[in-house]
Design a protein around this motif. Structure first.
Motif, PDB file in Angstrom:
ATOM      1  N   UNK A  73       9.736   3.531   9.000  1.00  0.00           N
ATOM      2  CA  UNK A  73       9.583   2.688   7.827  1.00  0.00           C
ATOM      3  C   UNK A  73       8.702   3.366   6.781  1.00  0.00           C
ATOM      4  N   UNK A  74       9.194   3.463   5.561  1.00  0.00           N
ATOM      5  CA  UNK A  74       8.426   4.091   4.482  1.00  0.00           C
ATOM      6  C   UNK A  74       7.385   3.116   3.942  1.00  0.00           C
ATOM      7  N   UNK A  75       6.488   3.621   3.129  1.00  0.00           N
ATOM      8  CA  UNK A  75       5.493   2.747   2.503  1.00  0.00           C
ATOM      9  C   UNK A  75       6.167   1.702   1.618  1.00  0.00           C
ATOM     10  N   UNK A  76       7.206   2.102   0.907  1.00  0.00           N
ATOM     11  CA  UNK A  76       7.942   1.160   0.068  1.00  0.00           C
ATOM     12  C   UNK A  76       8.544   0.056   0.941  1.00  0.00           C
ATOM     13  N   UNK A  77       9.107   0.431   2.077  1.00  0.00           N
ATOM     14  CA  UNK A  77       9.669  -0.545   3.002  1.00  0.00           C
ATOM     15  C   UNK A  77       8.608  -1.497   3.521  1.00  0.00           C
ATOM     16  N   UNK A  78       7.428  -0.954   3.834  1.00  0.00           N
ATOM     17  CA  UNK A  78       6.331  -1.796   4.327  1.00  0.00           C
ATOM     18  C   UNK A  78       5.896  -2.798   3.268  1.00  0.00           C
ATOM     19  N   UNK A  79       5.735  -2.326   2.039  1.00  0.00           N
ATOM     20  CA  UNK A  79       5.293  -3.223   0.974  1.00  0.00           C
ATOM     21  C   UNK A  79       6.339  -4.286   0.657  1.00  0.00           C
ATOM     22  N   UNK A  80       7.589  -3.910   0.720  1.00  0.00           N
ATOM     23  CA  UNK A  80       8.667  -4.866   0.467  1.00  0.00           C
ATOM     24  C   UNK A  80       8.677  -5.960   1.538  1.00  0.00           C
ATOM     25  N   UNK A  81       8.595  -5.555   2.799  1.00  0.00           N
ATOM     26  CA  UNK A  81       8.567  -6.539   3.885  1.00  0.00           C
ATOM     27  C   UNK A  81       7.323  -7.418   3.806  1.00  0.00           C
ATOM     28  N   UNK A  82       6.188  -6.808   3.495  1.00  0.00           N
ATOM     29  CA  UNK A  82       4.945  -7.564   3.370  1.00  0.00           C
ATOM     30  C   UNK A  82       5.039  -8.586   2.238  1.00  0.00           C
ATOM     31  N   UNK A  83       5.609  -8.181   1.114  1.00  0.00           N
ATOM     32  CA  UNK A  83       5.773  -9.114  -0.009  1.00  0.00           C
ATOM     33  C   UNK A  83       6.663 -10.279   0.384  1.00  0.00           C
ATOM     34  N   UNK A  84       7.731  -9.989   1.086  1.00  0.00           N
ATOM     35  CA  UNK A  84       8.635 -11.059   1.509  1.00  0.00           C
ATOM     36  C   UNK A  84       7.944 -11.996   2.504  1.00  0.00           C
ATOM     37  N   UNK A  85       7.167 -11.439   3.418  1.00  0.00           N
ATOM     38  CA  UNK A  85       6.425 -12.272   4.368  1.00  0.00           C
ATOM     39  C   UNK A  85       5.473 -13.203   3.626  1.00  0.00           C
ATOM     40  N   UNK A  86       4.774 -12.684   2.634  1.00  0.00           N
ATOM     41  CA  UNK A  86       3.820 -13.510   1.885  1.00  0.00           C
ATOM     42  C   UNK A  86       4.517 -14.641   1.135  1.00  0.00           C
ATOM     43  N   UNK A  87       5.669 -14.356   0.556  1.00  0.00           N
ATOM     44  CA  UNK A  87       6.424 -15.393  -0.142  1.00  0.00           C
ATOM     45  C   UNK A  87       6.904 -16.455   0.844  1.00  0.00           C
ATOM     46  N   UNK A  88       7.456 -16.014   1.962  1.00  0.00           N
ATOM     47  CA  UNK A  88       7.954 -16.957   2.971  1.00  0.00           C
ATOM     48  C   UNK A  88       6.812 -17.801   3.523  1.00  0.00           C
ATOM     49  N   UNK A  89       5.664 -17.188   3.731  1.00  0.00           N
ATOM     50  CA  UNK A  89       4.521 -17.952   4.234  1.00  0.00           C
ATOM     51  C   UNK A  89       4.040 -18.979   3.212  1.00  0.00           C
TER      52      UNK A  89
ATOM     53  N   UNK B  96      11.479 -15.312  11.020  1.00  0.00           N
ATOM     54  CA  UNK B  96      11.813 -14.241  10.068  1.00  0.00           C
ATOM     55  C   UNK B  96      10.559 -13.435   9.706  1.00  0.00           C
ATOM     56  N   UNK B  97       9.460 -14.130   9.486  1.00  0.00           N
ATOM     57  CA  UNK B  97       8.203 -13.449   9.154  1.00  0.00           C
ATOM     58  C   UNK B  97       7.705 -12.594  10.312  1.00  0.00           C
ATOM     59  N   UNK B  98       7.817 -13.116  11.537  1.00  0.00           N
ATOM     60  CA  UNK B  98       7.377 -12.357  12.709  1.00  0.00           C
ATOM     61  C   UNK B  98       8.253 -11.120  12.940  1.00  0.00           C
ATOM     62  N   UNK B  99       9.548 -11.266  12.743  1.00  0.00           N
ATOM     63  CA  UNK B  99      10.447 -10.117  12.894  1.00  0.00           C
ATOM     64  C   UNK B  99      10.130  -9.064  11.833  1.00  0.00           C
ATOM     65  N   UNK B 100       9.960  -9.497  10.603  1.00  0.00           N
ATOM     66  CA  UNK B 100       9.624  -8.558   9.530  1.00  0.00           C
ATOM     67  C   UNK B 100       8.270  -7.895   9.783  1.00  0.00           C
ATOM     68  N   UNK B 101       7.314  -8.690  10.248  1.00  0.00           N
ATOM     69  CA  UNK B 101       5.993  -8.138  10.562  1.00  0.00           C
ATOM     70  C   UNK B 101       6.043  -7.139  11.704  1.00  0.00           C
ATOM     71  N   UNK B 102       6.869  -7.410  12.692  1.00  0.00           N
ATOM     72  CA  UNK B 102       6.980  -6.463  13.810  1.00  0.00           C
ATOM     73  C   UNK B 102       7.610  -5.155  13.340  1.00  0.00           C
ATOM     74  N   UNK B 103       8.489  -5.217  12.359  1.00  0.00           N
ATOM     75  CA  UNK B 103       9.043  -3.979  11.796  1.00  0.00           C
ATOM     76  C   UNK B 103       7.958  -3.166  11.105  1.00  0.00           C
ATOM     77  N   UNK B 104       7.076  -3.842  10.390  1.00  0.00           N
ATOM     78  CA  UNK B 104       5.977  -3.137   9.720  1.00  0.00           C
ATOM     79  C   UNK B 104       5.107  -2.423  10.748  1.00  0.00           C
ATOM     80  N   UNK B 105       4.830  -3.088  11.845  1.00  0.00           N
ATOM     81  CA  UNK B 105       3.924  -2.538  12.855  1.00  0.00           C
ATOM     82  C   UNK B 105       4.596  -1.503  13.746  1.00  0.00           C
ATOM     83  N   UNK B 106       5.833  -1.770  14.175  1.00  0.00           N
ATOM     84  CA  UNK B 106       6.427  -0.957  15.236  1.00  0.00           C
ATOM     85  C   UNK B 106       7.545  -0.008  14.817  1.00  0.00           C
ATOM     86  N   UNK B 107       8.098  -0.156  13.628  1.00  0.00           N
ATOM     87  CA  UNK B 107       9.209   0.711  13.229  1.00  0.00           C
ATOM     88  C   UNK B 107       8.653   2.027  12.701  1.00  0.00           C
ATOM     89  N   UNK B 108       8.928   3.114  13.427  1.00  0.00           N
ATOM     90  CA  UNK B 108       8.340   4.414  13.099  1.00  0.00           C
ATOM     91  C   UNK B 108       8.800   4.987  11.766  1.00  0.00           C
TER      92      UNK B 108
END
Length: 129
Positions: free
Chosen positions: A92-108, A78-90
């Motif tokens: 994605x807004x800044x809000x979307x990036x921060x939301x995914x990043x926050x979720x990755x940090x919690x999951x980690x 789940x973290x890798x999929x979310x991280x790949x969205x941050x990197x590769x999804x054209x």
């Protein structure tokens, strides 16, 4: 923390993630830069983790190390999929990036706890001579 309570923690976290991804975030898809379909797809992983974790917490005795390893790997995926969205999804807004990043940090953070419990579960007491 023991192997049973780590599954409760993971199940509650997965339930929150599922509610956020499956019920709330689709209403903000434009602001996030993610399609509703993609958000719903992301909600599938926490839904599966939630079911698995609550089942292990409530019904499985004793907890086996492969069960903990399974949930760790699912969280990693789940973290890798979310991280790949941050990197590769054209789009994605800044809000979307921060939301995914926050979720990755919690999951980690949860994964770190799970790994510690897994290490304890795999450590067998040794008899002294």
């Amino acid at each position: 923390m023991n192997e049973r309570t780590i599954f409760l923690l993971d199940g509650v976290g997965a339930a929150l993630s599922f509610i956020l991804s499956g019920l709330i975030l689709p209403y903000f898809s434009d602001a996030l830069g993610l399609s509703k379909e993609l958000i719903y797809s992301l909600a599938g992983i926490p839904a599966i983790c939630m079911i698995f974790s609550f089942r292990c917490y409530g019904f499985i005795k004793p907890i086996k190390s492969w069960m903990l390893l399974t949930i760790i790997l699912a969280n990693l995926a789940y973290s890798l999929i979310s991280g790949s969205l941050i990197v590769f999804h054209d789009g994605l807004s800044d809000v979307g990036k921060y939301l995914l990043l926050a979720e990755i940090l919690v999951v980690m953070g949860v994964m770190i706890l799970e790994i510690r419990v897994l290490q304890k579960l795999r450590t067998f007491p040794r008899k002294s001579l």
